[in-house]
Design a protein around this motif. Structure first.
Motif, PDB file in Angstrom:
ATOM      1  N   UNK A  72       0.803  -1.226   0.000  1.00  0.00           N
ATOM      2  CA  UNK A  72       0.000   0.000   0.000  1.00  0.00           C
ATOM      3  C   UNK A  72       0.837   1.278   0.000  1.00  0.00           C
ATOM      4  N   UNK A  73       2.131   1.163   0.176  1.00  0.00           N
ATOM      5  CA  UNK A  73       2.966   2.345   0.396  1.00  0.00           C
ATOM      6  C   UNK A  73       2.875   3.367  -0.732  1.00  0.00           C
ATOM      7  N   UNK A  74       2.785   2.905  -1.962  1.00  0.00           N
ATOM      8  CA  UNK A  74       2.778   3.846  -3.092  1.00  0.00           C
ATOM      9  C   UNK A  74       1.478   4.643  -3.180  1.00  0.00           C
ATOM     10  N   UNK A  75       0.459   4.234  -2.440  1.00  0.00           N
ATOM     11  CA  UNK A  75      -0.852   4.892  -2.532  1.00  0.00           C
ATOM     12  C   UNK A  75      -1.080   5.916  -1.421  1.00  0.00           C
ATOM     13  N   UNK A  76      -0.149   5.976  -0.449  1.00  0.00           N
ATOM     14  CA  UNK A  76      -0.374   6.815   0.728  1.00  0.00           C
ATOM     15  C   UNK A  76       0.863   7.636   1.061  1.00  0.00           C
ATOM     16  N   UNK A  77       0.641   8.681   1.832  1.00  0.00           N
ATOM     17  CA  UNK A  77       1.743   9.531   2.282  1.00  0.00           C
ATOM     18  C   UNK A  77       2.346   9.028   3.591  1.00  0.00           C
ATOM     19  N   UNK A  78       1.572   8.275   4.355  1.00  0.00           N
ATOM     20  CA  UNK A  78       2.062   7.710   5.614  1.00  0.00           C
ATOM     21  C   UNK A  78       1.127   6.596   6.048  1.00  0.00           C
ATOM     22  N   UNK A  79       1.649   5.701   6.893  1.00  0.00           N
ATOM     23  CA  UNK A  79       0.866   4.575   7.405  1.00  0.00           C
ATOM     24  C   UNK A  79       0.946   4.555   8.921  1.00  0.00           C
ATOM     25  N   UNK A  80      -0.206   4.405   9.558  1.00  0.00           N
ATOM     26  CA  UNK A  80      -0.292   4.237  11.014  1.00  0.00           C
ATOM     27  C   UNK A  80      -0.749   2.811  11.285  1.00  0.00           C
ATOM     28  N   UNK A  96      11.460  -2.469  11.077  1.00  0.00           N
ATOM     29  CA  UNK A  96      12.612  -1.631  10.730  1.00  0.00           C
ATOM     30  C   UNK A  96      13.600  -2.411   9.869  1.00  0.00           C
ATOM     31  N   UNK A  97      13.753  -3.692  10.166  1.00  0.00           N
ATOM     32  CA  UNK A  97      14.651  -4.533   9.373  1.00  0.00           C
ATOM     33  C   UNK A  97      14.019  -4.985   8.060  1.00  0.00           C
ATOM     34  N   UNK A  98      12.714  -5.199   8.070  1.00  0.00           N
ATOM     35  CA  UNK A  98      12.042  -5.765   6.897  1.00  0.00           C
ATOM     36  C   UNK A  98      11.658  -4.726   5.850  1.00  0.00           C
ATOM     37  N   UNK A  99      11.674  -3.443   6.215  1.00  0.00           N
ATOM     38  CA  UNK A  99      11.216  -2.395   5.294  1.00  0.00           C
ATOM     39  C   UNK A  99      12.312  -1.350   5.066  1.00  0.00           C
ATOM     40  N   UNK A 100      13.462  -1.762   4.536  1.00  0.00           N
ATOM     41  CA  UNK A 100      14.578  -0.821   4.395  1.00  0.00           C
ATOM     42  C   UNK A 100      14.364   0.251   3.332  1.00  0.00           C
ATOM     43  N   UNK A 101      13.594  -0.075   2.309  1.00  0.00           N
ATOM     44  CA  UNK A 101      13.430   0.846   1.182  1.00  0.00           C
ATOM     45  C   UNK A 101      12.117   1.627   1.249  1.00  0.00           C
ATOM     46  N   UNK A 102      11.501   1.669   2.427  1.00  0.00           N
ATOM     47  CA  UNK A 102      10.237   2.380   2.578  1.00  0.00           C
ATOM     48  C   UNK A 102      10.476   3.880   2.432  1.00  0.00           C
ATOM     49  N   UNK A 103       9.718   4.502   1.541  1.00  0.00           N
ATOM     50  CA  UNK A 103       9.915   5.934   1.269  1.00  0.00           C
ATOM     51  C   UNK A 103       8.939   6.812   2.036  1.00  0.00           C
ATOM     52  N   UNK A 104       8.016   6.194   2.787  1.00  0.00           N
ATOM     53  CA  UNK A 104       7.053   6.945   3.584  1.00  0.00           C
ATOM     54  C   UNK A 104       7.198   6.539   5.050  1.00  0.00           C
ATOM     55  N   UNK A 105       6.754   7.369   5.973  1.00  0.00           N
ATOM     56  CA  UNK A 105       6.830   6.996   7.385  1.00  0.00           C
ATOM     57  C   UNK A 105       5.796   5.945   7.777  1.00  0.00           C
ATOM     58  N   UNK A 106       6.200   5.058   8.663  1.00  0.00           N
ATOM     59  CA  UNK A 106       5.312   4.056   9.252  1.00  0.00           C
ATOM     60  C   UNK A 106       5.349   4.270  10.765  1.00  0.00           C
ATOM     61  N   UNK A 107       4.217   4.633  11.344  1.00  0.00           N
ATOM     62  CA  UNK A 107       4.152   4.952  12.766  1.00  0.00           C
ATOM     63  C   UNK A 107       3.279   3.926  13.469  1.00  0.00           C
ATOM     64  N   UNK A 108       3.843   3.248  14.457  1.00  0.00           N
ATOM     65  CA  UNK A 108       3.119   2.250  15.240  1.00  0.00           C
ATOM     66  C   UNK A 108       2.653   2.873  16.552  1.00  0.00           C
ATOM     67  N   UNK A 109       1.513   2.422  17.023  1.00  0.00           N
ATOM     68  CA  UNK A 109       1.069   2.806  18.358  1.00  0.00           C
ATOM     69  C   UNK A 109       0.122   1.755  18.910  1.00  0.00           C
ATOM     70  N   UNK A 110      -0.178   1.891  20.174  1.00  0.00           N
ATOM     71  CA  UNK A 110      -1.114   1.002  20.864  1.00  0.00           C
ATOM     72  C   UNK A 110      -1.632   1.726  22.083  1.00  0.00           C
ATOM     73  N   UNK A 111      -2.068   0.994  23.074  1.00  0.00           N
ATOM     74  CA  UNK A 111      -2.548   1.634  24.296  1.00  0.00           C
ATOM     75  C   UNK A 111      -2.360   0.689  25.463  1.00  0.00           C
ATOM     76  N   UNK A 112      -2.261   1.276  26.645  1.00  0.00           N
ATOM     77  CA  UNK A 112      -2.153   0.486  27.868  1.00  0.00           C
ATOM     78  C   UNK A 112      -3.519   0.141  28.438  1.00  0.00           C
ATOM     79  N   UNK A 113      -4.527   0.894  28.022  1.00  0.00           N
ATOM     80  CA  UNK A 113      -5.894   0.672  28.503  1.00  0.00           C
ATOM     81  C   UNK A 113      -6.834   0.610  27.313  1.00  0.00           C
ATOM     82  N   UNK A 114      -7.860  -0.202  27.417  1.00  0.00           N
ATOM     83  CA  UNK A 114      -8.844  -0.340  26.345  1.00  0.00           C
ATOM     84  C   UNK A 114      -9.633   0.950  26.173  1.00  0.00           C
TER      85      UNK A 114
END
Length: 338
Positions: A72-80, A96-114
């Motif tokens: 999906x990377x070519x279709x978006x400016x960033x991925x969350x 980080x190891x599997x996506x060396x040539x990624x040209x857009x940012x990939x931001x991960x997040x989660x939560x400690x509480x539901x």
């Protein structure tokens, strides 16, 4: 700008059930739980990729996430990407190891509480992830990062140090990439000057085999070497030993060095990692570490536990001996600097 939201489950998507919290919410429901994004004037599309408690994440799931992001990377400016916190740092390192040539940012997040819990951190973390992704995209900064509790951490440098508090994640021996700062009635994302050095090349393929025959072994006072012998006899490809301080292993009172020597003679790779998350591993500082180095044990240097294990999974199917050591210490994405 155009953003993709990828969901994989975790506490952030969980709700109570008769068996405790279980992932149930879709990406659309999670966006609705984040009223701060009402003024986010950008297109957001959703892929509900997985619905798993992150304790159940497997190496095959890392490959699924990487494939989804790459497709999906070519279709978006960033991925969350939304993820459970228990293995969030592991996935941050893996991607980080599997996506060396990624040209857009990939931001991960989660939560400690539901999302339904009192004072949940779901809305704030989703909001921060999108705001950081927006800023990263605007400044053309790529790479994998983790947004959590108002800070942005480089993917292979994150670790979880708290099982309950909202600020559960820390950047290990590496500057933060960004912070959320107060402005009037809301917060804005602010990027630091630190831009990770990311090599576009990797020695493995896009869908590489991952070696899981690795043992993680922690020393403690009075440890009986027969337990390490049992690990060695199980035939691992590598053993990561979590040692004391900057890298110390006991050699008095029936220490474990003879067992390590036996394992090395059988072709098993041994890597020493400090039990302390900060400060790196430097076994040469003390006799209790140098004796292990003399046997052929490698130092993890400043690799985090998550980055070290993940990198070994990727390298072991491809290399051995001095070539593997060289690749382990190769700085691919500011994962190892000392």
């Amino acid at each position: 700008m155009k953003f993709l939201l990828v969901t994989t489950g975790g506490t952030i998507a969980s709700a109570p059930s008769e068996h405790g919290l279980t992932p149930q919410a879709s990406g659309a429901q999670l966006l609705q739980a984040c009223p701060q994004l009402m003024g986010f004037d950008h297109d957001v599309e959703i892929v509900d990729l997985l619905s798993k408690d992150s304790s159940n994440m497997h190496q095959s799931d890392w490959l699924k996430m990487a494939d989804c992001i790459r497709d999906h990377a070519s279709l978006y400016d960033a991925i969350v990407l939304l993820h459970g916190t228990d293995t969030l740092a592991w996935t941050g390192a893996a991607l980080s190891y599997l996506l060396p040539d990624m040209t857009i940012p990939v931001v991960l997040t989660g939560s400690m509480f539901a999302a339904g819990a009192p004072n949940s951190d779901v809305p704030d973390n989703i909001y921060a992830a999108f705001q950081f992704a927006l800023q990263l995209a605007m400044y053309k900064r790529s790479g994998v990062s983790i947004a959590f509790a108002d800070v942005l951490i480089h993917g292979p440098r994150a670790t979880k140090l708290d099982s309950h508090r909202k600020n559960a994640f820390f950047s290990v021996d590496y500057p933060l990439l960004g912070e959320m700062k107060d402005r009037d009635t809301h917060k804005i994302a602010w990027l630091t000057s630190k831009t990770p050095s990311i090599s576009p090349e990797r020695p493995w393929s896009q869908n590489p085999p991952l070696e899981t025959n690795i043992a993680l072994f922690t020393v403690f006072p009075g440890l009986d070497s027969r337990f390490l012998d049992a690990v060695i006899d199980s035939g691992p490809k590598a053993v990561v030993i979590e040692a004391y301080g900057s890298g110390g292993l006991p050699f008095m009172n029936s220490g474990i060095l003879p067992s390590i020597q036996r394992g090395i003679s059988q072709g098993i790779l041994f890597v020493m990692k400090s039990q302390t998350p900060f400060g790196g591993t430097d076994p040469a500082r003390y006799e209790v570490g140098q004796k292990a180095l003399d046997l052929g044990v490698l130092s993890a240097r400043d690799l985090t536990r998550e980055a070290l294990l993940t990198k070994l999974m990727l390298l072991l199917p491809l290399f051995s001996g001095e070539k593997l050591q060289s690749q382990l210490y190769s700085n691919l994405c500011d994962d190892v600097l000392s």
